[in-house]
Design an enzyme around this catalytic site. Structure first.
Site, short mmCIF file in Angstrom:
data_model
loop_
_atom_site.label_atom_id
_atom_site.label_comp_id
_atom_site.label_asym_id
_atom_site.label_seq_id
_atom_site.Cartn_x
_atom_site.Cartn_y
_atom_site.Cartn_z
CG HIS A 80 37.00 42.50 35.07
ND1 HIS A 80 36.14 41.62 34.46
CD2 HIS A 80 36.62 42.55 36.37
CE1 HIS A 80 35.27 41.16 35.33
NE2 HIS A 80 35.54 41.70 36.51
CD GLU B 133 41.19 43.91 40.86
OE1 GLU B 133 40.36 42.99 40.84
OE2 GLU B 133 41.06 44.93 41.57
CD GLU C 186 39.22 39.24 40.06
OE1 GLU C 186 38.07 38.98 39.68
OE2 GLU C 186 39.63 40.42 40.21
CG HIS D 23 38.38 39.48 44.26
ND1 HIS D 23 37.43 38.49 44.06
CD2 HIS D 23 38.12 40.42 43.32
CE1 HIS D 23 36.65 38.82 43.05
NE2 HIS D 23 37.04 39.99 42.59
#
Length: 385
Positions: A188, A212, A238, A288
């Site tokens: 994140h 990710e 994303e 995403h």
């Protein structure tokens, strides 16, 4: 055929944190889009109002020309606000074209290369027992894959105690489900470069499906070192909003999975181009999508026509969806039915999602002011959320 002209654009800002766009043509055909940046819905709405001058009165079938005009018509280009506004408009125009021609959008994109798409859903919780319970719910619902955050707030250089906690959640899932459940780990962008390798060492024995956003996208140069360090697939994208944003990491070959967001990265038109670019570098696509039904449907249409698409995120039951969930504004929720971990190829015209406008109008009276939390470390310093 007489061109159908765009006559009106309406917006619905509804809970939990969504913004929907409705385009109506002169002949009465309606297309839906989902243009939103989480926490910046009003800003994106203002951008759409500024873009109306380029849209109202224009033939609805000129999708590519409209996209180019909206992107290149302003001296300043790109970024989350403009590209999310363009994304919602683009989605709605593809919806209109599909409905006008009575075919699903994926047929207009060249036709499907698959008959179903593998799905995953987010699970959360700060404690292993909560993660286990939520994972079991998803398995019972038919999912074969899940994703969860790897860490909470993290120091630039974390303590040994915090490092050891990182693997707890994925460890308990491996002990419970063995190799039968794919588990993605989302860093994140919370982890700074000094800690990434240490955290990878902790989770590697439990074989995550991917890691990710191991670092923030503005620090993508660090992926060169991370990519060489680990055999775990690296996913990112994303917070990248156009094919130009993806150029460098594709050229450098420092990621395995790209994750453009269909509501942030210019919509169906742009993500289809990004997917084709990615295929040329033998890199995979996993859009995403922590948003609503139009964003998910748009993602799936691109997945259906992209040979390098590997898995699709769904927000069904995600913790953000308090009080309202993915299917609450949809008249035909069966389009998103999960069968043995997959969603079947769509067959309805356009995007294939029928929105309940009456519910949208009522929910718009409630609206929302969603914003992500602001985290602080024990010393008061800002922590990435």
């Amino acid at each position: 055929m007489v061109p159908d002209i765009i006559e009106n654009i309406e917006l619905y800002k509804v809970p939990p944190r969504w913004l929907f766009l409705k385009i109506t043509t002169k002949s009465g055909v309606v297309g839906w889009g989902e243009p939103v940046v989480e926490g910046k819905a009003d800003t994106v709405a203002a951008c759409i109002h500024e873009l109306k001058q380029y849209i109202i009165g224009k033939p609805a079938h000129l999708i590519e020309d409209t996209w180019q005009t909206l992107y290149r018509g302003g001296f300043y280009r790109g970024g989350p606000i403009l590209m999310s506004a363009i994304a919602g408009i683009d989605q709605a125009l593809w919806d209109i074209k599909g409905k006008t021609l009575n075919v699903p959008v994926h047929q207009l994109l060249g036709g499907p290369v698959r008959q179903k798409m593998k799905m995953y859903c987010w699970i959360g919780g700060d404690h292993p027992e909560v993660v286990l319970d939520q994972a079991q719910q998803k398995v019972d619902a038919g999912y074969k894959a899940v994703k969860m955050n790897a860490t909470g707030p993290l120091e630039w250089v974390a303590s040994l105690k915090e490092i050891k906690k990182v693997a707890d959640n994925i460890k308990i899932l491996r002990e419970e489900f063995g190799d039968g459940l794919d588990v993605g780990l989302d860093f994140h962008g919370r982890v700074h470069k000094p800690m990434v390798k240490r955290l990878i060492d902790e989770v590697a024995p439990y074989e995550p499906m991917f890691i990710e956003e191991p670092v923030l996208s503005e620090n993508n140069e660090a992926l060169k070192h991370i990519y060489q360090y680990s055999g775990i697939p690296i996913a990112t994208g994303e917070r990248m909003f156009s094919r130009w944003d993806f150029k460098e990491i594709l050229h450098e070959g420092i990621t395995d999975i790209i994750q453009p967001d269909l509501s942030h990265a210019g919509g169906i038109s742009e993500v289809r181009r990004i997917a084709a670019m990615t295929e040329a570098y033998d890199i995979t696509l996993a859009p995403h999508c922590p948003l609503g039904p139009i964003a998910l449907a748009s993602s799936l249409h691109v997945d259906f026509v992209s040979p390098n698409a590997v898995i699709q995120e769904s927000s069904l039951g995600i913790h953000y969806n308090k009080g309202f969930d993915l299917l609450d504004y949809v008249d035909n929720p069966e389009v998103f039915d999960l069968k043995d971990g997959y969603i079947d190829l769509f067959s309805k015209p356009g995007l294939g999602v029928e929105m309940d406008e009456a519910k949208l109008k009522e929910a718009a009276k409630i609206g929302h002011q969603w914003a992500n939390p602001i985290w602080r470390l024990p010393d008061g310093n800002f922590a990435e959320w």
